[in-house]
Each structure stands twice: as C-alpha cells, then as structure tokens.
Design an enzyme around this catalytic site. Structure first.
Site, PDB file in Angstrom:
ATOM      1  N   PRO A 151       0.808  -1.216   0.000  1.00 32.21           N
ATOM      2  CA  PRO A 151       0.000   0.000   0.000  1.00 32.21           C
ATOM      3  C   PRO A 151       0.837   1.261   0.000  1.00 32.21           C
ATOM      4  O   PRO A 151       1.713   1.432   0.837  1.00 32.21           O
ATOM      5  CB  PRO A 151      -0.794  -0.109   1.306  1.00 32.21           C
ATOM      6  CG  PRO A 151      -0.181  -1.228   2.075  1.00 32.21           C
ATOM      7  CD  PRO A 151       1.014  -1.711   1.344  1.00 32.21           C
ATOM      8  N   GLU A 152       0.538   2.131  -0.917  1.00 24.90           N
ATOM      9  CA  GLU A 152       1.047   3.491  -0.858  1.00 24.90           C
ATOM     10  C   GLU A 152      -0.109   4.364  -0.375  1.00 24.90           C
ATOM     11  O   GLU A 152      -1.131   3.844   0.054  1.00 24.90           O
ATOM     12  CB  GLU A 152       1.592   3.921  -2.228  1.00 24.90           C
ATOM     13  CG  GLU A 152       2.769   3.031  -2.668  1.00 24.90           C
ATOM     14  CD  GLU A 152       3.454   3.510  -3.938  1.00 24.90           C
ATOM     15  OE1 GLU A 152       3.468   4.726  -4.180  1.00 24.90           O
ATOM     16  OE2 GLU A 152       3.951   2.657  -4.681  1.00 24.90           O
TER      17      GLU A 152
END
Length: 289
Positions: free
Chosen positions: A2-3
């Site tokens: 996840p960014e």
DNA sequence: CCGACAACCTGTGAGC
DNA sequence: TGCTCACAGGTTGTCG
C-alpha cells in the site's frame, strides 16, 4: 503493497464501518510484526470507542475515547497501525466471518452501543509482517514514527517551491528524493515512477538540477495521480484489498510501473529499466529528460 | 547532511 | 515435479 492511495482507501472503508463502535476484545495471535506488539496493547485498547480514523503518511490512526463522568467522552489515546508491504485490514459482519486465515495476526471484536450484539470483527492480516501496531497516549509529535514526516502531498503545504527549496543540496536521483518521507510522505515506488513519467522528468536526474517550474509541474502531477488512484480505489498488483476485501483498479492506468519490456503509451519507444536504491525504476527516455 | 545498503519477513514466478 | 534465485507495494538503522 500500500502506498498513500491504498491506505486512504482502507481508511475510508474502516471509517464507514467502525466509527462509533467500541472495542470489546482484542486477540493478538502473533505479536511478531515490524516491532513486537506491546504486551499491554490489548489492555490499553479494550473498552475504547473508535471516535475517528485518520491517516498520516501511510499510517492509520484510530482515535479512541472512553466514557467519562456523565457519559462525556474523554480522549483515551491512539491506535497507530501501518500496513507495511502486505498488511490488510478487513471488516467482517457479525456471524458471516470466514475461518481465520494464515497470517491473521490480530482480531478486534467491536460492538455498537446499546446492544451487546451483533459483533463486528476487524482482522489484521500481514504475511510478511512488515506492518506495525502501536498504542500511544499524548501528542502525535511525541511519537518517533510520526515526528519526522514531511508534508502530506494532498495539502497546500506540498508545493513545487517546497520541493525546489528542499533539494538544493541533494545531488542524488530525484526519484529517491521523492520517496524520502522527510521531503514528502506517501509516495512509494509505484507513484514515484508514475508521477515522474507524467511530469516528463528523468528519474535519475540529480534533484538539485531540476528547475522550480519543473518541480511545480511535478508537485501537480503527484497530487493528480494520487487523487486519481484514490478515486479508483487504489491499485491491486497482487494482494491489496480494501476494508471490504475488494481490490482496486488504478493499476490499469500505469504508464510505466511494471511495464519494462513494453513500449511507451505516449511515444511508442521501448521503456527502459534501472534501479534506484534497490527499487525498480521504469522510464521512457524520450518522454523523460 | 546525504546516499548506499542491509535488514526485517513470506510468497511467487522464472529458469533450470 | 522440485530446487534455487531474484524480486515484491515500506521503513529503519548503520556506515562511509
């Protein structure tokens, strides 16, 4: 995994499902995350109500309260979670939860005020265990993990001028500067690759050799791409899922990330591949200078 | 201060 | 089928 867009997608999903619920119980099935889950973690969060869920960088902050005198809620503290590379939070409806999976490291049981049932289950799963789970009282600024973070990219504090001023002494590649959390938070490998392509900047260009005008373009592109990715529910390359267990679709819109060996969508030149700081970089040497 | 690199882990896909 | 190797979305800490 996840960014920023993926974490924001999770935050929104959790917010819709958990605000106002009270943590009735927590079971920590495996304390071995990025840092060991504190022995008193359960005792500290059980009995608290989830007042708000915020995001800072790629951290999720569950703001907790407790019932004070006359039922006036009083601030209790913050549950600080990070998804690392492979972490996920999934909320299950009461009575409809599947079997626990491998790497389901924590399970929170939540109740709605007024009724002891039904229970909502919040599970944290993380195969690589690069994620983290903390509880703290007091101010965010006193937290070492939060104290040295740069501006949020989607706020007015993040501008081309900020990037320009903060890179005057940085001779390394702009791509690594962009992924430095002290300069701006939330931009990981995917969105660094993509925003540099959209801004027409070569990832290996020395950060102190980029003009203010080009940094203004870059800051705009970072904001645009992050907003587009959030609107698409994040990117699912392999295993990202939102709080309902569903994937995102922004990966369909990548110009360069993961496309080594293919051609540029804009000019049809072969894309090039290199590495910065051990991370894969893909670029178009015609479109990016 | 800056930058390169190893480390923390498991899973997967490529190549042999 | 099975082995080995490289690599994966993040962040910290160490060293030069």
């Amino acid at each position: 995994m996840p960014e920023l867009p993926e974490v924001e997608t999770v935050r929104r999903g959790l917010e819709a499902k958990l605000i106002g619920a009270t943590i009735a119980d927590v079971s920590v099935r495996d304390r071995r995350l990025r840092w060991p889950v504190a022995e008193d973690f359960e005792r500290r969060v059980v009995g608290s109500r989830v007042e708000r869920i915020e995001r800072r960088s790629k951290y999720l902050l569950f703001r907790l309260t407790r019932a004070g005198p006359n039922d006036v809620p009083i601030t209790a503290g913050t549950l600080l979670a990070h998804l690392g590379m492979t972490g996920s939070f999934i909320v299950h409806e009461a009575g409809a939860a599947p079997e626990l999976r491998t790497h389901d490291h924590l399970e929170f049981q939540l109740v709605r005020s007024g009724s002891a049932l039904p229970l909502t289950l919040l599970r944290y799963n993380d195969p690589r265990r690069f994620g983290s789970m903390h509880y703290f009282g007091g101010e965010d600024s006193a937290q070492p993990l939060l104290a040295h973070l740069g501006p949020e990219p989607l706020t007015d504090a993040f501008t081309g001028e900020h990037l320009y001023e903060q890179t005057r002494r940085r001779t390394g590649p702009i791509k690594q500067a962009l992924m430095d959390n002290g300069l701006v938070v939330g931009v990981g490998n995917i969105y660094a690759n993509e925003s540099l392509f959209r801004a027409g900047i070569h990832p290996a260009r020395a950060a102190n050799r980029i003009s203010l005008a080009r940094y203004e373009r870059l800051a705009r592109e970072v904001k645009t791409i992050l907003n587009e990715a959030i609107a698409a529910g994040g990117s699912t390359l392999k295993d990202f899922v939102n709080a309902s267990g569903e994937p995102g679709y922004f990966q369909l819109d990548y110009f360069v990330y993961g496309r080594e060996g293919e051609v540029c969508k804009v000019c049809a030149s072969p894309l090039k591949h290199m590495r910065h700081g051990g991370r894969a970089t893909v670029l178009c040497s015609v479109c990016q200078r």
